[in-house]
Design an enzyme around this catalytic site. Structure first.
Site, PDB file in Angstrom:
ATOM      1  N   GLY A 113      43.799  39.195  33.024  1.00 50.74           N
ATOM      2  CA  GLY A 113      44.714  39.022  31.902  1.00 50.74           C
ATOM      3  C   GLY A 113      44.121  38.118  30.831  1.00 50.74           C
ATOM      4  CB  ALA A 114      44.267  35.397  29.428  1.00 49.08           C
ATOM      5  CG  MET A 115      38.507  32.445  31.498  1.00 48.14           C
ATOM      6  SD  MET A 115      38.938  32.057  33.229  1.00 48.14           S
ATOM      7  CE  MET A 115      38.383  30.360  33.292  1.00 48.14           C
ATOM      8  CD  GLU A 116      41.630  28.883  33.699  1.00 50.59           C
ATOM      9  OE1 GLU A 116      41.900  30.096  33.543  1.00 50.59           O
ATOM     10  OE2 GLU A 116      41.398  28.379  34.810  1.00 50.59           O
ATOM     11  CG  ASN A 117      36.881  30.431  28.872  1.00 46.81           C
ATOM     12  OD1 ASN A 117      36.417  30.486  29.994  1.00 46.81           O
ATOM     13  ND2 ASN A 117      37.281  31.501  28.210  1.00 46.81           N
TER      14      ASN A 117
ATOM     15  CG  HIS B  22      44.891  27.242  33.668  1.00 43.66           C
ATOM     16  ND1 HIS B  22      45.009  26.760  34.954  1.00 43.66           N
ATOM     17  CD2 HIS B  22      44.931  28.602  33.770  1.00 43.66           C
ATOM     18  CE1 HIS B  22      45.128  27.788  35.787  1.00 43.66           C
ATOM     19  NE2 HIS B  22      45.092  28.919  35.106  1.00 43.66           N
TER      20      HIS B  22
ATOM     21  CG  HIS C 126      48.869  31.109  33.523  1.00 43.53           C
ATOM     22  ND1 HIS C 126      49.436  30.940  34.766  1.00 43.53           N
ATOM     23  CD2 HIS C 126      47.533  31.165  33.733  1.00 43.53           C
ATOM     24  CE1 HIS C 126      48.489  30.892  35.675  1.00 43.53           C
ATOM     25  NE2 HIS C 126      47.306  31.032  35.079  1.00 43.53           N
ATOM     26  CD  GLU C 127      45.138  32.155  31.050  1.00 42.99           C
ATOM     27  OE1 GLU C 127      44.354  31.292  31.509  1.00 42.99           O
ATOM     28  OE2 GLU C 127      45.577  33.096  31.741  1.00 42.99           O
TER      29      GLU C 127
HETATM   30  N1  PHE Z   1      41.753  31.830  35.657  1.00 44.80           N
HETATM   31  C1  PHE Z   1      42.380  32.956  35.030  1.00 44.80           C
HETATM   32  C2  PHE Z   1      43.861  32.637  35.026  1.00 44.80           C
HETATM   33  O1  PHE Z   1      44.575  32.757  35.923  1.00 44.80           O
HETATM   34  C3  PHE Z   1      42.209  34.253  35.712  1.00 44.80           C
HETATM   35  C4  PHE Z   1      40.811  34.777  35.740  1.00 44.80           C
HETATM   36  C5  PHE Z   1      40.068  34.676  36.895  1.00 44.80           C
HETATM   37  C6  PHE Z   1      40.277  35.392  34.637  1.00 44.80           C
HETATM   38  C7  PHE Z   1      38.790  35.182  36.967  1.00 44.80           C
HETATM   39  C8  PHE Z   1      39.008  35.912  34.697  1.00 44.80           C
HETATM   40  C9  PHE Z   1      38.269  35.812  35.850  1.00 44.80           C
HETATM   41  O2  PHE Z   1      44.375  32.158  34.133  1.00 44.80           O
HETATM   42 ZN    ZN Z   2      45.492  30.793  35.895  1.00 44.32          ZN
END
Ligand code: PHE
Ligand code: ZN
Length: 850
Positions: free
Chosen positions: A254-258, A294, A290-291
């Protein structure tokens, strides 16, 4: 199977890395097939580590140069990384590597999507960018210089310098490599800004492809609401000058919290009323939150190792659920979450893939981004909060943030802040993290002159690798209703800690009716032993909205169960109860819409399997159709009123109120379509001025075996919009009749717009096949075969998405011998594919071991 024997990694083997990192400098010279990555990393020996072996992860990298303190060295390089002799003192490590983002179809590391460079490093993707100790407990500040002739060049942290063809970013907050991100492309900004509660100005940007600017407003509002909410509810402020979100079309999740640079699957951020449904909007709001959340639960405090994944994910899912409850309707959110948990997590936890919320071993960590880690992980936090109370919960969280800011932590650290704030011993509670399987609670009761005794027993079936199960701490929210429906004991939390335990309530005037597991206070299977009369009573009177809904759900389920196993007819108790709820104009329309939603086919399959029956997919499908038809007839007179109650005069808003009305209206429309063979749905389709209406009326028509013209005009209207086209693919397969499903799906795989390397498109097509229960389980096995064909094809291109989709087969042992044999044959065929990825190998072998 692949020739290399898979390696298993164990939690118990954790040791710290031998070196600490003081700073990381990276330079990227972007080129589609030959990107140069130069790293300069300041290492020093880690005083807390005993093992001083210097191993850096690295995969698919072409090493050009390596040096220590400026002197070139020739390290030993394997497929997995390099080893070198390094000084037993601080030193500067440098490498130059070349990578090929243009051919990276796995979408991990640095890859390209529509001409844009983009990264995905969680969990272990950074090792495909440069040589590095790619583990979350190694944290450092990063400075990144990007050289490339694209207009937008982004990385984590704050922008520190830029010029024509280059940009430099500095992230002052130490972070693990999995939070690294880089984006470069021809992107358009949708800008805004936010002032934090201490007065820091933050520049916000949502970066999209030209043409998508009109789909940014909602995501941006959601971001600002999230930032404000986290300040108000958790006291957490944002900590950089900029916050960037980028939408990308090719993304596995879905998405990523970089840190400071969230990267989103475009389906999880882009939205407009014309192209997105109410459900899309709600999901986007939750994922943005959610992101963003994080930033504190995941980034400022991260995980020591990947076994601790639930430390950030369970907590952050719990936080985003709180946010959604606050922004929308808390009971409706709770019911949705219970439905999802039962649909996704329960089958996982009661099948071959069952694993604890904190797993103790893995081969491929990507396979553990599961609903057990995420959603059950969030339920565990909800239980903890319920047990200690709201005030202690927020004290414990403040302590967690104070004590562990900047650290890479474990579940032990997390539980310790609760023990220290409350003085409570959480030893037994901790079993929620180590014991897999869904506890089942059974109930017995007795009544003796004014005293009501409730006896609860818990049991957890054996799961792979765990035969002995111990009692868990289960908070059971509970209330009592008197015979006239008044609440005689308000909600209290019973703590079930033993295998069997009794609770007494004295001084009651008459035998009460229990309302157990209110608000779905624990992720368990509750066997009430209720009669349908009890259920009808609770459906009419329960003050707890969750349990009131649950009573209706149980009535429906029981009715369907008897229709399937005993050939019963739809019965009055359910239908009359439903009618009464629907008539109640004081009830939230969204809640009434939920009441109208019957259990899904796969949920019924689980119920049947649990009670010792072999689920027959076609019989399940038929029973649901029959009950829906009976419902339509039973509530027929009410349908016009429901329709008018659902009308919205105001301009479209995807908020709780309007979307609730539309949900009720569309549930009514689905019933109406069963009676008027689509006249009203066709009219609604023509009138629709938003995607929710358009898609719902099209779905009604397709379900009725109509809608061919609407389907093709929908295609003509939306063929330029990739996200809507995903819906077009998915809908046809989801709504195909059981007999036609595999053929419809096969036909669509030949469509020129089936870009199967795009995960969204692949999921729209094959994911819809796998979730059309009766269609996927077609008796001739053609559904299984089609899915397996495509998993085999996708695996070398994108192992992560392939492995996830193998879960479609996880329940194979529940079905009849013939279907089992057909599924086993496909699983075996997948497992025997030459050079199968580690991801898919692990999944298929665990499923086959059932
Ligand atoms: N860490 C991300 C999330 O839950 C999910 C994710 C995991 C995205 C691995 C890409 C790769 O918000
Ligand atoms: Zn997450």
């Amino acid at each position: 199977m692949s020739d290399a024997a898979p390696t298993t990694i164990y939690l118990k083997d954790y040791t710290p890395f031998g070196y600490l990192i003081d700073s990381v400098h990276l330079t990227f010279d972007l080129a589609a097939h030959a990107t140069r990555v130069t790293s300069r990393i300041a290492f020093r020996p880690n005083p807390d580590a005993r093992d001083r072996k210097f191993f850096l992860h690295g995969e698919q990298l072409r090493l050009i140069r390596a040096a220590i303190d400026g002197a070139e060295i020739a390290p030993e390089v394997t497929d997995e990384g390099l080893t070198a002799n390094v000084p037993n003192a601080p030193f500067v490590w440098e490498t130059e590597v070349e990578i090929d983002p243009g051919n990276n179809t796995a979408l991990e590391g640095l890859y390209m999507s529509n001409g844009m460079y983009c990264t995905q490093c969680e969990a272990e993707g950074f090792r495909k960018i440069t040589f590095y100790p790619d583990r979350p407990d190694v944290m450092s500040t990063f400075t990144v210089r990007i050289n490339g002739d694209l207009p937008v060049l982004l990385s984590n942290g704050n922008p520190t310098a830029s010029g024509q063809g280059w940009a430099e970013w500095t992230d002052p907050w130490p972070k693990p490599a999995y939070l690294f991100a880089l984006v470069a492309g021809d992107l358009i900004a949708y800008p805004d800004q936010f002032t934090t509660k201490s007065g820091r100005g933050v520049e916000l940007n949502l970066w999209v492809r030209p043409g998508d600017e009109g789909k940014c407003a909602f995501g941006m509002e959601a971001l600002k609401k999230s930032m404000k909410w986290d300040e108000e509810v958790y006291g957490r402020e944002y900590d950089l000058d900029v916050f960037n979100i980028v939408a990308v079309d090719d993304f596995n999740m879905g998405a990523m919290e970089n840190k400071g640079l969230n990267i989103f699957n475009s389906s999880a951020v882009l939205a407009s009323p014309e192209t997105s449904t109410d459900a899309n909007f709600e999901r986007i709001e939750a994922i943005i939150a959610h992101e963003y959340f994080h930033n504190w639960t995941g980034n400022r405090i991260t995980c020591r190792d990947w076994f601790q994944l639930c430390l950030k994910e369970g907590l952050t899912v719990f936080r985003d659920a709180q946010f959604t409850s606050d922004m929308r309707s808390a009971p409706v959110k709770r019911i949705h979450d219970a439905i999802d948990l039962r649909a996704r997590q329960f089958p996982e936890d009661n099948g071959p893939l069952s694993h604890p919320v904190r797993p103790e071993s893995f081969q491929e960590i990507n396979n553990f981004y599961t609903s057990t880690v995420y959603e059950k992980g969030a339920e565990v936090i909800g239980m903890l909060k319920r047990l200690v109370g709201d005030e202690a919960y927020s004290k414990a969280l403040n302590l967690y943030f104070d004590r562990h800011d900047g650290q890479a932590c474990t579940i032990e650290d997390w539980l310790k802040v609760f023990e220290d704030t409350t003085g409570r011993d959480l030893t037994q509670f901790k079993r929620w993290y180590s014991q897999s399987g869904t506890p089942r609670i059974s109930v017995s009761e007795s009544w003796d002159s004014g005293t009501y005794t409730l006896t609860l027993s818990q049991e957890t079936h054996p799961t792979p690798g765990q035969t002995e199960k111990l009692p868990q701490v289960i908070p059971v929210a509970f209330g009592l209703l008197g015979p006239n429906g008044d609440e005689v004991r308000g909600t209290q939390v019973l703590e079930l800690t033993e295998a069997t335990q009794s609770f007494q309530f004295t001084g009651l005037a008459a035998k009460p009716n229990p309302s157990i597991l209110r608000d779905f206070s624990a992720p368990v299977i509750l066997d009430h032993g209720h009669s349908n009369a009890d259920r009808a009573f609770l459906l009419a009177h329960d003050t707890d909205p969750f349990n009131r809904w649950q009573a209706g759900r149980s009535l429906a389920e029981d009715n369907l169960f008897r229709m399937i196993t005993q050939d019963s007819a739809p019965d009055g108790q359910f239908l009359d109860g439903l009618l009464a709820v629907l008539r109640d104009g004081d009830l939230d329309p969204a809640y009434r819409a939920l009441m109208l939603q019957l259990p899904s086919q796969s949920e019924l399959a689980s119920t049947l399997y649990d009670s010792g029956h072999t689920p027959d997919p076609l019989a399940i499908w038929t029973a649901i159709e029959t009950l829906k038809q009976a419902t339509a007839q039973h509530v027929q007179d009410l349908l016009p009123r429901l329709h008018s109650e659902s009308l919205v005069d105001a301009p479209y808003q995807p908020d709780a109120e309007q979307s609730g009305k539309r949900a009720l209206g569309n549930a009514a429309l689905a019933l109406t379509t069963r009676l008027d063979s689509g006249t009203q749905a066709a009219a609604e389709y023509d009138r629709a001025n938003n995607m929710t209406q358009q898609l719902a009326s099209l779905a009604c028509l397709l379900r009725a075996g109509k809608g061919e013209t609407q389907l093709s005009s929908f295609y003509d209207q939306w063929q330029h919009d990739r996200l809507v086209l995903d819906k077009w693919f998915g809908l046809q397969i989801s709504l195909a009749s059981p007999d036609a499903t595999p053929a419809v799906a096969l036909g669509l795989t030949q469509h020129p717009e089936f870009n199967w390397k795009n995960p969204n498109r692949f999921r729209a097509l094959l994911g819809s096949l796998a979730t059309n229960h009766a269609g996927f389980h077609h008796a001739d096995g053609s559904g299984y075969q089609l899915l397996a064909d495509w998993l085999i094809r996708l695996d070398p291109v994108n192992p992560q998405t392939t492995a996830r989709m193998c879960t479609a087969f996880q329940t194979w042992k529940r079905y009849d011998d013939k279907r089992q044999a057909l599924m086993r044959a496909q699983l075996t065929r997948i497992s025997e594919t030459p050079n199968l990825s580690r991801d898919t190998t692990e999944m298929v072998s665990r499923i086959l071991d059932a």
